[in-house]
Design a protein around this motif. Structure first.
Motif, PDB file in Angstrom:
ATOM      1  N   LYS A  42       0.903  -1.237  -0.073  1.00 38.60           N
ATOM      2  CA  LYS A  42      -0.057   0.100   0.045  1.00 38.60           C
ATOM      3  C   LYS A  42       0.699   1.315  -0.119  1.00 38.60           C
ATOM      4  N   LEU A  43       2.266   0.869   0.353  1.00 41.94           N
ATOM      5  CA  LEU A  43       2.935   2.121   0.636  1.00 41.94           C
ATOM      6  C   LEU A  43       3.688   2.682  -0.635  1.00 41.94           C
ATOM      7  N   THR A  44       3.870   4.161  -1.073  1.00 40.02           N
ATOM      8  CA  THR A  44       4.144   4.439  -2.109  1.00 40.02           C
ATOM      9  C   THR A  44       5.752   4.213  -2.113  1.00 40.02           C
ATOM     10  N   ASP A  45       6.550   4.437  -3.500  1.00 40.73           N
ATOM     11  CA  ASP A  45       7.806   4.333  -3.509  1.00 40.73           C
ATOM     12  C   ASP A  45       8.563   5.210  -2.408  1.00 40.73           C
ATOM     13  N   ARG A  46       8.072   6.497  -2.406  1.00 36.17           N
ATOM     14  CA  ARG A  46       8.681   7.329  -1.342  1.00 36.17           C
ATOM     15  C   ARG A  46       8.365   7.337   0.052  1.00 36.17           C
TER      16      ARG A  46
ATOM     17  N   THR B 169       7.149  17.363   5.105  1.00 39.69           N
ATOM     18  CA  THR B 169       6.891  16.310   4.293  1.00 39.69           C
ATOM     19  C   THR B 169       7.357  14.925   4.695  1.00 39.69           C
ATOM     20  N   VAL B 170       8.422  15.027   5.353  1.00 32.05           N
ATOM     21  CA  VAL B 170       9.002  13.705   5.807  1.00 32.05           C
ATOM     22  C   VAL B 170       7.998  13.291   6.905  1.00 32.05           C
ATOM     23  N   ILE B 171       7.391  14.122   7.835  1.00 32.63           N
ATOM     24  CA  ILE B 171       6.737  13.773   8.964  1.00 32.63           C
ATOM     25  C   ILE B 171       5.314  13.346   8.353  1.00 32.63           C
ATOM     26  N   ALA B 172       4.934  13.898   7.253  1.00 33.31           N
ATOM     27  CA  ALA B 172       3.586  13.519   6.591  1.00 33.31           C
ATOM     28  C   ALA B 172       3.637  12.210   6.135  1.00 33.31           C
ATOM     29  N   HIS B 173       4.635  11.946   5.384  1.00 29.01           N
ATOM     30  CA  HIS B 173       5.033  10.564   5.061  1.00 29.01           C
ATOM     31  C   HIS B 173       5.063   9.377   6.214  1.00 29.01           C
ATOM     32  N   GLN B 174       5.710   9.635   7.428  1.00 27.24           N
ATOM     33  CA  GLN B 174       5.922   8.687   8.347  1.00 27.24           C
ATOM     34  C   GLN B 174       4.470   8.602   8.915  1.00 27.24           C
ATOM     35  N   THR B 175       3.595   9.719   8.939  1.00 24.92           N
ATOM     36  CA  THR B 175       2.111   9.687   9.435  1.00 24.92           C
ATOM     37  C   THR B 175       1.281   8.644   8.473  1.00 24.92           C
ATOM     38  N   ASN B 176       1.510   8.991   7.070  1.00 26.00           N
ATOM     39  CA  ASN B 176       0.656   7.963   5.992  1.00 26.00           C
ATOM     40  C   ASN B 176       1.323   6.731   6.385  1.00 26.00           C
ATOM     41  N   ILE B 177       2.523   6.281   6.630  1.00 25.24           N
ATOM     42  CA  ILE B 177       3.111   5.070   6.689  1.00 25.24           C
ATOM     43  C   ILE B 177       2.547   4.157   7.973  1.00 25.24           C
TER      44      ILE B 177
END
Length: 136
Positions: A71-75, A102-110
């Motif tokens: 489900k995770l994007t490549d980023r 943006t890093v924090i947003a990615h971590q939240t999504n993960i």
């Protein structure tokens, strides 16, 4: 009944087996399997072929267990690896040429996609999945 064995068969195929036969396989099916494997081909018993193809094509999704990592994007996969390697948000932002927010947003999504909250849980997941390896 074959749906029950889907994951079992999938593991064998991912491990690189050359064929899969049922216990009841005899005669011409057995000979055909041996010949196909000898030619370097993959052989699946005819009664499971449609099940394997359906799984590969993503049909019958009710019985398939979806891998949350996919489900995770490549980023997000990149960020997960860096989190597991112990990088700070600031260092990850520098390495990926993105902002700390943006890093924090990615971590939240993960965390939401994997339903794992906290760095230690993400680290454990990354080790179990082989995303990072522990060396001694």
């Amino acid at each position: 009944m074959l749906t029950y064995y889907r994951e079992y068969i999938s593991r064998f195929l991912k491990a690189g087996v050359s064929g899969y036969l049922l216990k009841k396989t005899v005669g011409s099916d057995l000979i055909a399997a041996l010949r196909a494997i000898n030619r370097g081909e993959l052989y699946l018993h005819s009664s499971i072929t449609s099940e394997v193809v359906a799984g590969y094509l993503g049909k019958d999704r009710q019985t398939m267990v979806e891998d949350p990592y996919e489900k995770l994007t490549d980023r997000e996969k990149q960020v997960l690896k860096l989190i597991a390697e112990g990088y700070t948000h600031k260092k990850m932002a520098e390495l990926l040429n993105i902002s700390v927010k943006t890093v924090i947003a990615h971590q939240t999504n993960i965390s939401e996609k994997l339903d794992i909250h906290g760095r230690s849980g993400l680290l454990k997941f990354a080790i179990q999945r082989g995303i990072i390896k522990i060396t001694q």
